[in-house]
Scaffold this active site. Structure first.
Site, short mmCIF file in Angstrom:
data_model
loop_
_atom_site.label_atom_id
_atom_site.label_comp_id
_atom_site.label_asym_id
_atom_site.label_seq_id
_atom_site.Cartn_x
_atom_site.Cartn_y
_atom_site.Cartn_z
N GLY A 42 0.85 -1.21 0.06
CA GLY A 42 0.15 -0.06 0.18
C GLY A 42 0.90 1.41 0.05
N CYS A 252 -26.09 -11.48 -19.30
CA CYS A 252 -25.50 -10.92 -20.51
C CYS A 252 -26.06 -11.85 -21.57
CB CYS A 252 -23.86 -11.53 -20.50
SG CYS A 252 -23.08 -11.55 -22.09
N CYS A 255 -23.72 -14.76 -23.54
CA CYS A 255 -23.20 -15.81 -23.13
C CYS A 255 -24.04 -16.06 -21.95
CB CYS A 255 -21.77 -15.80 -22.60
SG CYS A 255 -21.65 -15.01 -20.77
N CYS A 277 -21.27 -8.77 -20.81
CA CYS A 277 -20.18 -8.99 -20.02
C CYS A 277 -19.23 -7.96 -20.41
CB CYS A 277 -19.69 -10.21 -19.96
SG CYS A 277 -20.42 -11.55 -19.42
N CYS A 283 -16.28 -13.64 -21.53
CA CYS A 283 -17.49 -13.74 -22.18
C CYS A 283 -17.34 -14.60 -23.67
CB CYS A 283 -18.20 -12.40 -22.60
SG CYS A 283 -19.62 -12.39 -23.15
#
Length: 293
Positions: A42, A252, A255, A277, A283
């Site tokens: 971080g 979606c 798919c 997607c 996808c």
């Protein structure tokens, strides 16, 4: 390609420019900064950002990380907001291919290095994969404090009251936290980071992930990291918990997926709202699997 052809190509590349574009000194400097970032999860490590053959703000920080880490045995995937075939993604892939012998792929499971802008792949990373994120604004305190020396002191003192105040003001005004991307998150119980402009949906994927996440900001000259198996906690209040985007009742149209991040688009023929997607590689894989059944 035959081994002889590969050797000839390597010789030709060396004559034109250094392998993976950057000179070896630049790669070493970026790698040293990356190692420090991994050692202190971080923490924003400054580095000497180089000039790249793309405009600043188009992923120069992520590209420098990729070029300093990539090797002949690697396979590279580049995505832009989930898409493998966007202008930015295609241009970066062509640049890396032109100055190295690295192969590229659209399948995140076959890639060892994935460079991305605005999305994390749907399929979780393995421990042998690296995800490089392009970051336009690495400093989470920048929206409330303009001076760099002040933000450094605030990080050192772990004084993040201004970020908490921003979340509180959102709740007072809108009755909820409205931050859609760049959601501030605590890493390893020490530093608050900007996880890049990924949607809230992707933030939980950073927590205790198996893969290595590297964040590069070329314009701001900063590198930071989330090592494998590191705690990443999005900021939240006890009575206003962190929430991701909800696609529970949507599917979606390509798919049939119901458990991925979906883009809202309009059908050019009918004008109706449809969903697709965001991760095109994921996808396409699902579509091939459906056709094989």
């Amino acid at each position: 390609m035959t081994r002889k052809g590969s050797i000839l190509m390597s010789i030709q590349l060396e004559r034109e420019y250094n392998y993976a574009f950057l000179d070896e000194g630049s790669k070493k400097e970026i790698r040293r900064s990356t190692l420090k970032a991994v050692a202190i999860p971080g923490y924003q490590v400054p580095f000497a950002s180089r000039e790249m053959p793309i405009g600043r703000g188009w992923g120069t920080g992520g590209l420098q990380l990729t070029l300093s880490l990539i090797g002949d045995e690697d396979s590279l995937k580049v995505i832009d907001q989930g898409h493998d075939d966007s202008v930015n993604a295609v241009s970066i892939k062509r640049l890396v291919e032109s100055c190295s012998n690295v192969t590229t792929t659209d399948d995140s499971e076959h890639a060892t290095v994935i460079q991305t802008r605005h999305r994390v792949p749907e399929i979780p990373l393995r421990d042998d994969q690296i995800l490089v994120l392009q970051v336009p604004l690495p400093e989470p305190l920048r929206r409330t404090e303009a001076k760099e020396k002040v933000t450094k002191r605030l990080h050192a003192e772990m004084d993040y009251s201004s970020i908490w105040l921003r979340l509180y003001e959102d709740i007072v005004k809108w009755k909820k936290i409205t931050i859609g991307a760049d959601y501030p998150s605590m890493v390893h119980h020490r530093y608050i980071i900007n996880p890049s402009p990924i949607p809230r949906y992707d933030v939980p994927k950073l927590h205790q992930a198996e893969g290595l996440y590297l964040f590069g900001a070329g314009r701001e000259k900063k590198i930071y990291a989330i090592p494998p198996y590191t705690d990443v906690e999005p900021l939240e209040f006890l009575d206003y918990s962190f929430e991701v985007e909800n696609f529970e009742h949507f599917t979606c149209h390509l798919c049939g997926c119901t458990d991925s991040f979906l883009d809202e688009i309009y059908d050019a023929k009918t004008g109706e709202k449809i969903y697709q997607c965001s991760d095109t590689g994921y996808c396409n894989t699902r579509q091939r699997e459906r056709e094989a059944l």
